[in-house]
Design a protein around this motif. Structure first.
Motif, PDB file in Angstrom:
ATOM      1  N   TRP A 171       0.821  -1.247   0.130  1.00 40.26           N
ATOM      2  CA  TRP A 171      -0.017  -0.107  -0.047  1.00 40.26           C
ATOM      3  C   TRP A 171       0.977   1.141  -0.200  1.00 40.26           C
ATOM      4  N   ARG A 172       0.385   2.438  -0.148  1.00 39.52           N
ATOM      5  CA  ARG A 172       0.782   3.725  -0.075  1.00 39.52           C
ATOM      6  C   ARG A 172       0.198   4.419   0.795  1.00 39.52           C
ATOM      7  N   TRP A 173       0.834   5.530   1.381  1.00 41.94           N
ATOM      8  CA  TRP A 173       0.048   6.571   2.354  1.00 41.94           C
ATOM      9  C   TRP A 173       0.939   7.705   2.427  1.00 41.94           C
ATOM     10  N   LYS A 174       0.267   8.743   2.818  1.00 43.25           N
ATOM     11  CA  LYS A 174       0.796  10.278   2.986  1.00 43.25           C
ATOM     12  C   LYS A 174       0.220  10.991   3.914  1.00 43.25           C
ATOM     13  N   ILE A 175       0.858  11.716   4.826  1.00 43.43           N
ATOM     14  CA  ILE A 175       0.270  12.327   5.893  1.00 43.43           C
ATOM     15  C   ILE A 175       0.486  13.990   5.813  1.00 43.43           C
ATOM     16  N   GLU A 176      -0.136  14.725   5.817  1.00 44.64           N
ATOM     17  CA  GLU A 176       0.142  16.128   6.055  1.00 44.64           C
ATOM     18  C   GLU A 176       1.191  16.757   6.802  1.00 44.64           C
ATOM     19  N   ARG A 177       1.012  16.021   8.274  1.00 44.51           N
ATOM     20  CA  ARG A 177       2.019  16.399   9.461  1.00 44.51           C
ATOM     21  C   ARG A 177       1.839  15.319  10.510  1.00 44.51           C
ATOM     22  N   PRO A 178       2.812  14.935  11.248  1.00 45.03           N
ATOM     23  CA  PRO A 178       2.419  14.360  12.430  1.00 45.03           C
ATOM     24  C   PRO A 178       1.686  15.196  13.377  1.00 45.03           C
ATOM     25  N   ILE A 179       1.000  13.865  14.431  1.00 43.17           N
ATOM     26  CA  ILE A 179       0.318  14.410  15.611  1.00 43.17           C
ATOM     27  C   ILE A 179       1.219  14.720  16.463  1.00 43.17           C
ATOM     28  N   ASP A 180       1.447  16.060  17.018  1.00 48.38           N
ATOM     29  CA  ASP A 180       2.368  16.527  17.873  1.00 48.38           C
ATOM     30  C   ASP A 180       2.542  15.723  19.198  1.00 48.38           C
ATOM     31  N   ASP A 181       1.602  15.681  19.996  1.00 45.97           N
ATOM     32  CA  ASP A 181       1.445  15.092  21.234  1.00 45.97           C
ATOM     33  C   ASP A 181       1.120  13.596  21.231  1.00 45.97           C
ATOM     34  N   ALA A 182       1.089  12.999  20.000  1.00 46.67           N
ATOM     35  CA  ALA A 182       0.694  11.523  19.804  1.00 46.67           C
ATOM     36  C   ALA A 182       1.550  10.567  20.557  1.00 46.67           C
ATOM     37  N   ASP A 183       1.546   9.606  21.088  1.00 47.79           N
ATOM     38  CA  ASP A 183       2.332   8.518  21.643  1.00 47.79           C
ATOM     39  C   ASP A 183       1.500   7.338  21.786  1.00 47.79           C
ATOM     40  N   ASN A 184       1.834   6.221  20.908  1.00 50.62           N
ATOM     41  CA  ASN A 184       1.030   5.007  20.977  1.00 50.62           C
ATOM     42  C   ASN A 184       1.214   4.236  22.087  1.00 50.62           C
ATOM     43  N   SER A 185       2.037   4.533  23.089  1.00 53.04           N
ATOM     44  CA  SER A 185       2.389   3.561  24.270  1.00 53.04           C
ATOM     45  C   SER A 185       1.601   4.094  25.438  1.00 53.04           C
ATOM     46  N   VAL A 186       0.891   5.461  25.100  1.00 51.05           N
ATOM     47  CA  VAL A 186       0.267   6.110  26.258  1.00 51.05           C
ATOM     48  C   VAL A 186      -1.171   6.108  25.841  1.00 51.05           C
ATOM     49  N   ALA A 187      -1.987   5.667  26.951  1.00 51.25           N
ATOM     50  CA  ALA A 187      -3.420   5.543  26.608  1.00 51.25           C
ATOM     51  C   ALA A 187      -4.072   6.839  26.379  1.00 51.25           C
TER      52      ALA A 187
END
Length: 286
Positions: free
Chosen positions: A138-154
């Protein structure tokens, strides 16, 4: 979410939230996917479906029909219906839906995801055989990251782009705590959680190749496949062997795929995110 009579209607609710009881007179539609989506950093289970209703709004997906595994977004029409069998499913009662639509990008039709403090997944039932076609491209593209996101923190478990795979398996082999959670979900919602969920995610906190455990359950594993400033705003072509990745993450061979799809979510951080997805294809192992 509305659909014509006979189509599946699935609404997913947070296990930490109350499960609304079905209203008197509610009817079960035809065949539906009896599985929960484990995503967004919280344990999710499906609620009983509501009676199908007729909506004045344009249909958001094409009528259900047998389709090849994957998604051929490029075969669609910008502004037109989503591919047959794909449904935008809320991950919790009252959550704002992520908007998925077909758009043009560099003369090609792709799927655009727009999230604003929202979380819903575009899902398809599991019509893929990983024994024959385990290689996912597949391929994907994002406009920008989510600054406060952390997948290890609920409280920060969001991602601008993900692919999601839910698997069947023998739940009697799971640890007592996991079996208790599954039983609780079944008692409250009348549905069972999937045996395991594997995700491919974009992360700006963990290095590519990392395997991240969901903060609430070991039955959800996230493999980081994209990240860093270098990939932002660019189309990234990716390929993974889903069967091998499952075995690496869960230390056992995968069972049948119950459902798969994609998810752009910002409900935990309250941020906005924009992502684009190209065709999703399955093929023989490389």
């Amino acid at each position: 979410m509305t659909a014509t009579t006979g189509q599946s209607i699935m609404t997913f609710h947070l296990a930490s939230k109350p499960f609304p009881a079905a209203s008197a007179g509610q009817a079960l539609p035809g065949a539906r996917m009896r599985a929960g989506l484990l995503a967004c950093g919280l344990l999710l289970v499906p609620a009983a479906p509501a009676r199908a209703q007729v909506s004045a709004a344009p249909a958001t997906s094409a009528p259900a029909a047998p389709t090849a595994p994957g998604a051929a977004f490029s075969a669609g029409t910008p502004g037109g219906p989503l591919p047959a069998g794909w449904k935008n499913l809320p991950v919790a009662h009252g959550k704002t839906l992520t908007r998925y639509s077909l758009v043009t990008d560099n003369s090609a039709t792709v799927l655009q995801a727009d999230a604003a403090a929202s979380a819903s997944a575009l899902m398809h039932k599991g019509n893929v055989d990983l024994g024959e076609t385990p290689q996912l491209t597949w391929r994907w593209k994002i406009e920008r990251p989510i600054d406060d996101a952390d997948n290890s923190v609920a409280s920060k478990e969001d991602a601008p782009a993900r692919l999601v795979f839910m698997f069947e398996g023998d739940k009697s082999k799971l640890p007592l705590g996991e079996r208790a959670a599954i039983q609780l979900a079944k008692t409250l919602a009348g549905e069972e959680l999937p045996y395991a969920t594997l995700m491919y995610v974009w992360s700006n906190t963990a290095p590519v190749g990392s395997v991240i455990d969901n903060p609430h359950t070991s039955r959800v594993k996230m493999i980081v496949v994209s990240g860093g400033a270098d990939g932002v705003g660019k189309w990234l072509a990716l390929s993974r062997n889903v069967a091998q990745d499952y075995e690496h993450a869960f230390h056992e061979k995968p069972g049948k795929v119950a459902a798969y799809g994609l998810l752009t979510d910002t409900d935990n951080t309250g941020a906005s995110a924009h992502a684009w997805y190209g065709d999703i294809r399955f093929g023989p192992a490389k």
